[in-house]
Design an enzyme around this catalytic site. Structure first.
Site, PDB file in Angstrom:
ATOM      1  N   ASP A 155      -2.913  -2.431  -4.345  1.00 37.26           N
ATOM      2  CA  ASP A 155      -2.537  -1.109  -3.869  1.00 37.26           C
ATOM      3  C   ASP A 155      -3.429  -0.841  -2.662  1.00 37.26           C
ATOM      4  O   ASP A 155      -4.606  -0.507  -2.799  1.00 37.26           O
ATOM      5  CB  ASP A 155      -2.781  -0.095  -5.004  1.00 37.26           C
ATOM      6  CG  ASP A 155      -2.598   1.350  -4.540  1.00 37.26           C
ATOM      7  OD1 ASP A 155      -2.239   1.563  -3.377  1.00 37.26           O
ATOM      8  OD2 ASP A 155      -2.826   2.254  -5.378  1.00 37.26           O
ATOM      9  N   LYS A 167      -4.295   3.317   7.289  1.00 32.84           N
ATOM     10  CA  LYS A 167      -2.905   3.229   6.823  1.00 32.84           C
ATOM     11  C   LYS A 167      -2.040   4.283   7.521  1.00 32.84           C
ATOM     12  O   LYS A 167      -0.842   4.130   7.654  1.00 32.84           O
ATOM     13  CB  LYS A 167      -2.898   3.444   5.310  1.00 32.84           C
ATOM     14  CG  LYS A 167      -1.568   3.171   4.642  1.00 32.84           C
ATOM     15  CD  LYS A 167      -1.743   3.194   3.147  1.00 32.84           C
ATOM     16  CE  LYS A 167      -0.465   3.087   2.385  1.00 32.84           C
ATOM     17  NZ  LYS A 167      -0.707   3.104   0.944  1.00 32.84           N
ATOM     18  N   GLU A 187       5.446   1.774  -3.554  1.00 30.90           N
ATOM     19  CA  GLU A 187       4.450   2.278  -4.516  1.00 30.90           C
ATOM     20  C   GLU A 187       5.080   2.930  -5.750  1.00 30.90           C
ATOM     21  O   GLU A 187       4.673   2.636  -6.877  1.00 30.90           O
ATOM     22  CB  GLU A 187       3.481   3.237  -3.816  1.00 30.90           C
ATOM     23  CG  GLU A 187       2.510   2.485  -2.917  1.00 30.90           C
ATOM     24  CD  GLU A 187       1.848   3.341  -1.865  1.00 30.90           C
ATOM     25  OE1 GLU A 187       1.998   4.576  -1.898  1.00 30.90           O
ATOM     26  OE2 GLU A 187       1.174   2.760  -0.988  1.00 30.90           O
ATOM     27  N   ASP A 207       3.992  10.958  -6.473  1.00 29.74           N
ATOM     28  CA  ASP A 207       2.763  10.278  -6.043  1.00 29.74           C
ATOM     29  C   ASP A 207       2.084  11.080  -4.932  1.00 29.74           C
ATOM     30  O   ASP A 207       2.555  11.092  -3.792  1.00 29.74           O
ATOM     31  CB  ASP A 207       3.141   8.861  -5.565  1.00 29.74           C
ATOM     32  CG  ASP A 207       1.931   8.068  -5.099  1.00 29.74           C
ATOM     33  OD1 ASP A 207       0.821   8.629  -5.030  1.00 29.74           O
ATOM     34  OD2 ASP A 207       2.101   6.868  -4.802  1.00 29.74           O
TER      35      ASP A 207
END
Ligand code: AMP
Length: 618
Positions: A9, A71, A173, A195
């Protein structure tokens, strides 16, 4: 020891690594037994690279040498609004790369691309995993936000390649989180994966039956996460500090960094207490900072961010043509879901408690590891996915014509016929766009396809067929055919950012644009708008399902568009009607707009109702 596939992850704030060995899922832990590895990289003395906790610790003393949250930058253009926003958020320098378009991160004297920074993180994780698990990791399943676009996925792949990792699959994800759930019986169930992590928010609705995981809809916001909560706390605290000292903390990067750390710590503490002290000795020079933050204040600040996420949830449920009652389970992932208010609001929205036993920090990596193990055995779960972002081309008037709308199941093929909009137009340039903004230039440009020998001497004569196909690997194939000459052009978008991504969409020379043949009177309407553009006015009216006449006043001319329940049904311009009138009206788009409500769409003449709504300048 035989090698196993790492589940990684690769988070905005933290990374987590898991592996399945002898049927058991094991999480990588550092020496203190922690599973979260901060996604930070510091360029230390003598150009030594530090990552994780050490990078965070060094970052406090060397903010300009430490990269966080890359990211958010990966696979983006420098002039992307998100990159520009990040420039003001982080203490390191974000520059445009020398070949133009992309992003470079300056750490000390050195420059790195976001994927190089990610690869440094990956290399370190691989090396720690090798030591801990006792094999040399070569393969991985890496997770990415469902909302990541083509370029962001490609850049993540490149980061893995730079770290000598073979990526068996990039896994969304939320799908990974779903894969971490215990496999139930073969009964079909629909789960919502909510999430809320450090940098991004994602919601996915997934139907699970046996080992088939079908994404029904997915949505997200790449700039909504725990970092934003921290940002709000920092703003609040810095205001208090400025009021008592007159010092603007923003001007002191090192102090700001300490404040950010303190803000995040306070936020976490407030997940299990109702007030917390903030004390930062010698924050600027001799000035120390001592204050208190209450849970109530934190909740008031955070509520709008959570509401933003819930709006996205509503839209996603609607897009999947489901209602709340169709959902069997809600799982919460991402560190920020530890906040009690968030949990309460999400459970209130979904009208059910969140699934128990899911670790919000590690579920994604665990699911990735489990998928990795299954792929290794040649029996990965069957993942049926959707395309997360609309793909289309630009058309006349700097508008986006969507060919494959977001949340369409892949693989998929869609085509449409376009035409010229000027007399003697011999070239048609179709810019391939990714995004949901009705204004073409506001979307990401993936490439272009040009047909240069059009024969039609009058506008609307040529016929150009454009087909978009996304194959099961998510690769986009585009074919354009001039139906008169049968000239054909093909483009495969595989590595869009490197090859084509030197600029954001930008305006295409209007002379070479095309117009759709059918649906000409139904412009693409969705997404945010700029205030005084005609398309924005139309979006507004569309969203509100208005019926009536839009009057557009150019310098000397007036045109009208007729709308029925938010759809354009006709146009009128100097005695012309229909398509031709529509084009002329578009050319007036810089004018003033007025909307006369309540008319029947067929009533095209004699309008004497006073203006009900006035949009733009009057
Ligand atoms: P992730 O990207 O999933 O690692 O989530 C990281 C985010 O979760 C960061 O913004 C953290 O500040 C936040 N976070 C972690 N633990 C807590 C907590 N106990 N309460 C509130 N937020 C937290």
């Amino acid at each position: 020891m035989p090698s196993a596939v790492l589940g990684i992850d690769l988070g905005t704030t933290n990374c987590v690594v898991a592996v399945v060995m002898q049927g058991r899922t094991i999480l990588l832990a550092n020496n203190q037994g922690q599973h979260l590895f901060p996604s930070a990289v510091t360029l230390g003395e003598g150009d030594t690279i530090w990552t994780g906790e050490e990078a965070v610790a060094l970052g406090a003393a060397a903010p300009g040498r430490t990269a966080y949250a890359v990211k958010r930058l990966i696979g983006r253009y420098y002039n992307d609004s998100i990159v520009q926003k990040a420039r003001n958020m982080y203490p390191y320098h974000i520059l445009e790369n020398s070949s133009g378009g992309g992003v470079t991160i300056q750490l000390g004297e050195k420059q790195y691309t976001p994927e190089e920074i990610s690869s440094l993180l990956l290399k370190d994780l691989v090396s720690q995993a090798g030591e801990r698990f006792g094999f040399e990791p070569k393969e991985a399943v890496i997770t990415v936000p469902a909302y990541f676009n083509h370029a962001q996925r490609e850049a993540t792949q490149r980061a893995a390649q730079l770290a000598n990792l073979n990526v068996l699959r990039l896994l969304n994800e939320p799908t990974a989180a779903a894969l971490s759930l215990p496999t139930g019986d073969d009964n079909e169930r629909v789960i919502a994966v909510y999430d809320f992590g450090g940098g991004t928010f994602d919601i996915s609705l997934i139907r699970i039956q046996g080992s088939v995981y079908e994404v029904l809809a997915t949505n997200g916001d790449t700039f909504l996460g725990g970092d934003d909560v921290d940002g709000l706390i920092c703003d609040e605290l810095s205001k208090i500090f400025e009021q008592s000292t007159g010092i603007k903390l923003r001007n002191f990067p090192l102090s700001w960094h300490r404040l950010r750390d303190a803000a995040e710590k306070a936020k976490m503490e407030l997940s299990h207490s109702d007030r917390c002290a903030v004390y930062l000795p010698r924050l600027v020079g001799e000035e120390s900072f001592a204050t208190e933050l209450s849970l109530k204040r934190l909740e008031d600040m955070t509520r709008p961010l959570i509401e933003r996420s819930l709006k996205i949830c509503s839209r996603t449920i609607e897009e999947a043509k489901l209602c709340l009652g169709d959902l069997d389970e809600v799982i919460l992932v991402g560190g920020q879901t530890r906040m009690p208010l968030l949990r309460k609001m999400v459970e209130g929205f979904f009208e059910r408690p969140a699934a128990a036993g899911v670790n919000p920090d590690t579920a994604v990596a665990e699911g990735a590891a489990s998928e990795g193990a299954m792929l290794r055995d040649g029996k990965g779960a069957l993942l049926l996915d959707v395309t997360p972002i609309t793909l289309g081309i630009n058309i006349v008037g700097n508008r986006l014509y969507p060919l494959i709308k977001r949340n369409t199941k892949i693989p998929v093929r869609k085509e449409h016929t376009f035409t010229t909009h000027r007399d003697a137009q011999t070239r048609a340039k179709m810019v391939i766009l990714q995004g949901d903004n009705p204004v073409a230039s506001e979307n990401v440009r993936l490439g272009e396809v040009v047909l240069a020998n059009l024969q039609g001497s009058e506008r609307f004569q040529s016929r150009i067929n454009v087909a978009f196909e996304i194959d099961s690997s998510g690769i986009l194939h585009i074919k354009a055919i001039d139906e008169d000459t049968r000239e054909e052009k093909e483009v495969v978008i595989r590595d869009s950012f490197e090859k084509e991504g030197k600029q954001a969409a930008g305006e295409v020379e209007e002379a070479e644009s095309v117009a759709p043949t059918q649906d000409l009177l139904t412009p693409t309407i969705s997404g945010p708008f700029r205030e005084t553009e005609l398309v924005d006015v139309l979006c507004f009216l569309h969203a509100n399902q208005k019926t009536g006449r839009v009057e557009i006043k150019g310098t000397n001319q007036v045109g009208s568009l007729f709308m029925s329940d938010g759809e354009i049904t006709n146009a009128e311009f100097s005695g012309l009607q229909g398509i031709e009138a529509f084009h002329n009206v578009l050319a007036l788009s810089q004018g003033d707009y007025a909307f006369h409500e309540g008319l029947d769409a067929s009533e095209t003449a004699k309008i004497d109702t006073p203006f009900d709504i006035l949009i733009g300048q009057s």
